[in-house]
Design an enzyme around this catalytic site. Sequence first.
Site, PDB file in Angstrom:
ATOM      1  N   GLY A 161     -39.130  52.884  86.631  1.00  0.00           N
ATOM      2  CA  GLY A 161     -40.189  52.087  85.799  1.00  0.00           C
ATOM      3  C   GLY A 161     -39.722  51.071  84.902  1.00  0.00           C
ATOM      4  CE1 TYR A 214     -49.102  55.704  77.057  1.00  0.00           C
ATOM      5  CE2 TYR A 214     -49.687  54.412  75.114  1.00  0.00           C
ATOM      6  CZ  TYR A 214     -48.714  54.902  75.955  1.00  0.00           C
ATOM      7  OH  TYR A 214     -47.629  54.336  75.891  1.00  0.00           O
ATOM      8  CG  ASP A 255     -44.095  64.484  91.344  1.00  0.00           C
ATOM      9  OD1 ASP A 255     -44.496  64.467  90.156  1.00  0.00           O
ATOM     10  OD2 ASP A 255     -44.621  64.196  92.428  1.00  0.00           O
ATOM     11  CB  ILE A 256     -42.730  64.324  85.853  1.00  0.00           C
ATOM     12  CG1 ILE A 256     -42.692  65.148  84.366  1.00  0.00           C
ATOM     13  CG2 ILE A 256     -44.464  64.008  85.850  1.00  0.00           C
ATOM     14  CD1 ILE A 256     -42.135  64.268  83.261  1.00  0.00           C
TER      15      ILE A 256
END
Length: 324
Positions: A11, A143, A54-55
């Site tokens: 990312g 968020y 994959d978290i």
Amino acid sequence: MKNILIIGATGQIGSELTMKLRKEYPAGNVVCGYIKGAEPKGALLESGPAEEVDITSPQMIADAVEKYNIDTIYNLAALLSAVAESRPQLAWKIGVGGLYNCLEVSREKGCALFTPSSIGSFGETTPHIKTPQDTIQRPDTIYGVTKVTGEMLSDYYARRFGVDTRSVRFPGLISYVAPPGGGTTDYAVDIYYSAVKGEKFKCPLKPGTFMDMMYMPDALRAAVEIMEADPSRLKHRNSFNIASMSFDPEIISAKIKEYVPGFEMEYELDPLRQAIADSWPDSLDDTCAREEWDWKPQYDLDSMTEDMLKNLRIKFGIAEPAMA
Ligand code: AKB
């Protein structure tokens, strides 16, 4: 010796942090953790080990930690603020469920854990100017809710289980390497791309919308330095205010015009991003980070603008415009 796993390594932050850590530690000890569909390419792939992690899968995290004898995890998986509003359930699954998985693996395997928080952890009722380190955190976005939950959960694991959790609250991050996706502060990156391409920039936020921003090299240094800080000096852990500059669209546009005289900007407001930005602080007070681990930014708006424009021109093979 540190053996590091970066989750979300392909990312915006991860792709640069992985390369920085591979320069500072033996490259073979820094594992690029990616998800299907976001595989590493080029130098990121070639300069060290890579593993699908994959978290949302505790098993995948535990297997990677076991396989590479990991002692430090950088958890960079997240949906940014604007995109998270359109997928709140997924934002929670990644931001809080994913963090919980990292914390549990860290507890079981004795890893240190870095998880960034954000200026998005604050909200409407937070003091907006020089926001203190310890203050009201009642965010208005999913968020922000995941970030505050993450800060509290990480502090709990440090207190209750002795997990070495540490974090900084990132401002909007500006970089010429990997573009951000779905954030409220993205305009401050996009504006440079328009400027070098000679395009008129459509600004989604109105004049007077001040937010903290930071050039990526400072942000990466903060992530490394907080993890290397002497624990006996840390009164805080999750999470430290860090700051380097605060500006609104008028100020950044005027600064770019000093370097690109023909640059033009008009306003085309995005109501979602505007509402989020209005709920966030104008500027943070980073005294605690300065006192507890000697945090100090190196870039201001001038030096960042010069470096951004120079590197974007190189990236796109565009010549510098002749000054009048
Ligand atoms: C966003 O805009 O969502 C992020 C952040 C400030 O956390 N860049």
